[in-house]
Design a protein around this motif. Structure first.
Motif, PDB file in Angstrom:
ATOM      1  N   PRO A 159       5.666 -46.601 -49.241  1.00 14.42           N
ATOM      2  CA  PRO A 159       4.445 -46.369 -50.028  1.00 14.42           C
ATOM      3  C   PRO A 159       4.137 -47.536 -50.942  1.00 14.42           C
ATOM      4  CG  PRO A 159       6.277 -45.085 -50.910  1.00 14.42           C
ATOM      5  CD  PRO A 159       6.767 -45.687 -49.620  1.00 14.42           C
ATOM      6  N   ASN A 160       2.841 -47.715 -51.187  1.00 16.76           N
ATOM      7  CA  ASN A 160       2.403 -48.626 -52.238  1.00 16.76           C
ATOM      8  C   ASN A 160       1.412 -47.886 -53.126  1.00 16.76           C
ATOM      9  OD1 ASN A 160       0.293 -48.509 -50.432  1.00 16.76           O
ATOM     10  ND2 ASN A 160       0.073 -50.709 -50.159  1.00 16.76           N
ATOM     11  N   HIS A 161       0.863 -48.571 -54.096  1.00 14.73           N
ATOM     12  CA  HIS A 161      -0.006 -47.896 -55.059  1.00 14.73           C
ATOM     13  C   HIS A 161      -1.261 -47.363 -54.374  1.00 14.73           C
ATOM     14  CE1 HIS A 161       2.620 -48.807 -58.238  1.00 14.73           C
ATOM     15  NE2 HIS A 161       1.730 -48.873 -59.199  1.00 14.73           N
ATOM     16  N   PRO A 175       5.016 -44.346 -58.648  1.00 13.61           N
ATOM     17  CA  PRO A 175       6.200 -44.009 -57.835  1.00 13.61           C
ATOM     18  C   PRO A 175       6.746 -42.608 -58.095  1.00 13.61           C
ATOM     19  CG  PRO A 175       6.366 -46.250 -58.652  1.00 13.61           C
ATOM     20  CD  PRO A 175       5.181 -45.627 -59.358  1.00 13.61           C
ATOM     21  N   TYR A 179       3.653 -41.843 -54.858  1.00 16.65           N
ATOM     22  CA  TYR A 179       4.283 -42.439 -53.683  1.00 16.65           C
ATOM     23  C   TYR A 179       4.590 -41.402 -52.602  1.00 16.65           C
ATOM     24  CZ  TYR A 179       4.866 -47.300 -55.233  1.00 16.65           C
ATOM     25  OH  TYR A 179       4.661 -48.612 -55.588  1.00 16.65           O
TER      26      TYR A 179
END
Length: 324
Positions: A159-161, A175, A179
């Protein structure tokens, strides 16, 4: 613990100095978000946690922090060459997922995929859940998936933002909550767009026990083809194929070793699809908690051996050659 249960860690990040320097330009709180790292720190952690081999990867936010396209390509190449040399120095202890440019750079991404598999013999690649506001099932990424499919690639999705979740409160860093949701969004997009089935030679690992996907899978597979049938197109799976495709991912256990998560995942995911992951070094002290919970969790038969190493050995032939 028996030596045969030495783990294969498929979620293990590295932060070389040159990447840390690139991160510094973002003015992020590096002491909090980007812990210190060295090869020796990885090896010490692995020895402490009975990890035989770690598959190294680049974590979010990824190489696109370098800005201009040529700079991003250069940072990706530098990271991949570094990981390749580190694996060469410790061939039994390390593998690596090659980093890629942002997927909107089709030409650069396809060239790096070819370099990663043809020249570096990478163990797989890392993709992030979205690029430029588009999730991984977007049609614009079709040529990239076709290239990965050609190599029967193992793809680790991290995952990223979220581009759709603006900052709301300092108590909810992405996160923590977003995420896991981003992972579920990207996986669902791959399935409902038909991309997962279209490029079925790729073996896709979802981070963090699949995020919220196992919890939402029945909701997705039931509602998508009924009250939301209008969202599907000619490439989308129908009926029981949706659940089948949702279950076709692999799931790493990084930050997912709690009994609550394991109760659901072990019951829902097909045999052979759960892999050990540590999220080193970002997990920090939480690694002790999740690893401790995982060790205490009762598993039947060969389930622990499969999660810790057996399933990974099926995915990574180079690692299997060293560790069988």
């Amino acid at each position: 613990m028996e030596a045969t249960l030495g783990k294969i860690d498929v979620h293990h990040h590295i932060i070389p100095d040159f990447y840390r320097e690139a991160l510094a330009s973002l003015n992020l709180p590096a002491k909090i978000l980007f812990p210190t790292w060295s090869p020796e720190a990885s090896l010490a952690f692995m020895d402490k946690h009975n990890i035989d081999t770690a598959i190294l990867s680049l974590s979010a936010p990824g190489a696109t922090i370098a800005g201009a396209q040529d700079n991003v390509r250069a940072l990706v190449r530098q990271w991949n060459d570094y990981a390749f040399k580190l694996r060469a120095a410790y061939p039994e202890r390390f593998g690596f997922f090659a980093a890629l440019p942002g997927l909107l750079d089709h030409e650069g991404t396809i060239a790096e995929i070819q370099h990663a598999f043809d020249d570096l013999k990478a163990d797989g690649v890392t993709l992030f859940t979205s690029y430029g506001g588009q999730y991984l099932g977007a049609k614009t990424f079709e040529s990239i998936w076709a290239e990965l499919d050609k190599y029967h690639a193992v793809v680790h999705v991290h995952p990223n933002h979220s581009f759709s979740a603006p900052f709301t409160t300092p108590f909810l860093p992405q996160p923590l909550i977003d995420y896991p949701q981003e992972t579920a969004r990207a996986a669902s997009d791959l399935v409902l767009s038909g991309r997962k089935r279209q490029f079925g030679k790729c073996k896709i690992i979802l981070s963090h026990a699949g995020g919220t996907l196992p919890y939402l899978a029945d909701r997705i597979s039931t509602l998508a083809p009924t009250i939301f049938a209008g969202i599907l197109d000619e490439n989308s799976p129908r009926g029981t194929d949706i659940m089948e495709d949702l279950k076709s991912f692999y799931f790493d256990l990084a930050l997912g070793g709690s009994a609550t998560v394991l109760d659901l995942l072990l019951k829902w995911a097909p045999p052979g699809h759960i892999l050990y992951g540590s999220d080193f070094p970002f997990a920090g002290d939480a690694a002790e908690h999740f690893d401790g919970s995982l060790e205490e969790y009762e598993m039947q038969g060969q389930a622990r051996h499969s999660c810790y190493r057996g399933n990974a050995l099926e995915l990574f032939p180079r690692v299997r050659m060293h560790r069988q």
